[in-house]
Design a protein around this motif. Structure first.
Motif: not given
Length: 466
Positions: A50, A65-66, A68-69, A112, A115
């Motif tokens: 992250i 977590p959003e 981590f894309n 994850v 995510s």
């Protein structure tokens, strides 16, 4: 009680699966594993987590977590890049200090799987590296700020969480050649090997995968002359930790980033990476000659790929340097790692006349930079520690900063009298003695020979498990 039962059941299931999976591979002796590791010579550290999606290596531990894309995660590209540099293995940051897990963990929602990627990155990584014939290692941080695994807040439940996470990583991804552990008993993490018990975790790891090396990045605290709480002596160059190339006899690891930081930053594509020729001439070759494996960090970007400038440098390294195979054999004249709790730490201590402020308490204060020092007028100085009650022990370590002590006698106190344990004549900075288990409530060293005024940085008393 219900949660505890579920946790215990989870751990037992993982251990059963792991035992079945790895039963057919006989455990090697530690010295063989150490030799195998340095024979690998050169590998890729992969800081990807992250922090990649923020501008700090230590980002907000409550970041969503959003963020981590990655839109094009490509672990196969990482593996091919490692192969192009003639690397032999990779090591991925499964969890860094901010506590975000990039595998399909059942221990937390901060992972994850919460995510947008919703994909097990550890699985993608191990599959890609094995496909290229590369060994697989994993990085894991004990310090975990998101889950409040930090000084003053360690609980049995949090220790169990660590055990469960390590069990997952060692059970679900095939053979793991080594774990690189961080954030544990370092001056900056301040989580001791007692807060999170080292020996318990070490033996858990070995029970699941006996051939997995345990490497703790603890060179900021522990001396370079012995293996304290690690199978491999590990150095972080960015933190000013450098191996003594002319003196080292231990199996070692040195890590260094090809970019400026460990985790990717937006300016990396335009910023020059470290020079390939210098990395070969100043790191790979001389470190290998000193029984030291070199791991070069390459940070993937927010798309999940390695930048073009880093790819080019890796390819150049591969053109300049060829892996010649196994290194010179380790001489084996070093002691097995110390992994047990130090019974003498912070206990009341006594001594003959000390030199000024360098009194007896400095010899067991868990600080290798301070020392008890004898007064110059004492012919046979002594130092002793009171363990408080009768304790079993089977190992003693004496660490100096200057190798002055040449001979000594060690005694233990039991049933109101002193008993001679051993005579020592070890001239090294770290003197380790293992012996048949004895019992006593005090331990005493009397120095019978020294090149100069003797001092002791740390005195350790341990009860290693059989």
């Amino acid at each position: 009680m219900k949660n505890k039962t579920i946790t215990t059941f989870f751990t037992l299931c993982c251990l059963f699966i792991s035992a079945f999976t790895f039963a057919q591979k006989a455990p090697k002796q530690l010295v063989e594993l150490q030799q195998d590791f340095i024979d690998l010579r050169f590998g890729m550290f992969i800081h990807y987590n992250i922090p990649t999606y923020m501008e700090d290596d230590w980002p907000d531990p409550d970041a969503s977590p959003e963020i981590f894309n990655p839109d094009s995660l490509d672990c196969e590209q990482w593996a091919k890049a490692a192969k192009s540099a003639n690397m032999t293995y990779g090591c991925l940051t499964t969890k860094h200090h901010s506590g975000f897990c990039i595998w399909d963990t059942k221990t937390t929602d901060y992972s994850v799987m919460s995510s947008p990627l919703h994909k097990d990155v550890v699985k993608e990584y191990v599959n890609a590296f094995r496909k290229e014939g590369l060994k697989v290692m994993l990085y894991f941080s004990i310090l975990d700020i998101h889950h409040k695994i930090r000084p003053g807040l360690i609980t049995p439940e949090k220790v169990q969480m660590i055990k469960n996470q390590l069990t997952e990583l060692l059970t679900n991804y095939g053979k793991i050649d080594a774990l690189i552990i961080d954030g544990w008993d370092a001056p900056w993490s301040r989580i001791s090997y007692d807060d999170v018990p080292f020996e318990e975790l070490y033996r858990l790891i070995k029970s699941i995968q006996p051939n997995c090396l345990v490497m703790d990045l603890n060179a900021a605290k522990y001396p370079k002359d012995a293996l304290f709480y690690t199978d491999i002596k590990s150095y972080e160059q960015n933190a000013g930790q450098h191996i003594a190339k002319d003196e080292n006899i231990l199996p070692a690891l040195s890590c260094y980033p090809i970019q400026q930081n460990w985790f990717w930053k937006p300016w990396f594509p335009q910023q020059p990476v470290k020079d390939a020729e210098k990395l070969v001439k100043e790191n790979i070759i001389p470190l290998n000659e000193a029984h030291c494996n070199f791991i070069l960090n390459v940070a993937p970007n927010r798309h999940g790929k390695i930048d073009a400038n880093a790819l080019a440098a890796l390819k150049k390294i591969g053109e300049l340097w060829k892996n010649k195979g196994p290194m010179t054999k380790l001489k084996g004249n070093y002691d097995a790692p110390i992994i047990s709790h130090n019974l003498a730490k912070f206990k009341p201590s006594y001594s003959s006349w000390s030199n000024d402020m360098n009194i007896m308490d400095f010899a067991n204060d868990d600080d290798f930079s301070s020392s008890w020092q004898s007064h110059r007028d004492i012919k046979n100085p002594w130092w002793e520690v009171d363990l408080g009650q009768e304790k079993a022990f089977n190992m003693i370590s004496i660490t100096e900063n200057n190798s002055n002590i040449t001979s000594y006698t060690i005694e233990y106190f039991l049933n109101n009298k002193w008993h001679k344990l051993l005579d020592g004549n070890n001239n090294g900075k770290v003197k380790i003695h293992r012996f048949k288990r004895v019992y006593g409530n005090k331990v005493k060293i009397t120095i019978t020979g020294a090149k100069n005024t003797p001092s002791i940085a740390e005195f350790g008393v341990y009860n290693e498990r059989d």
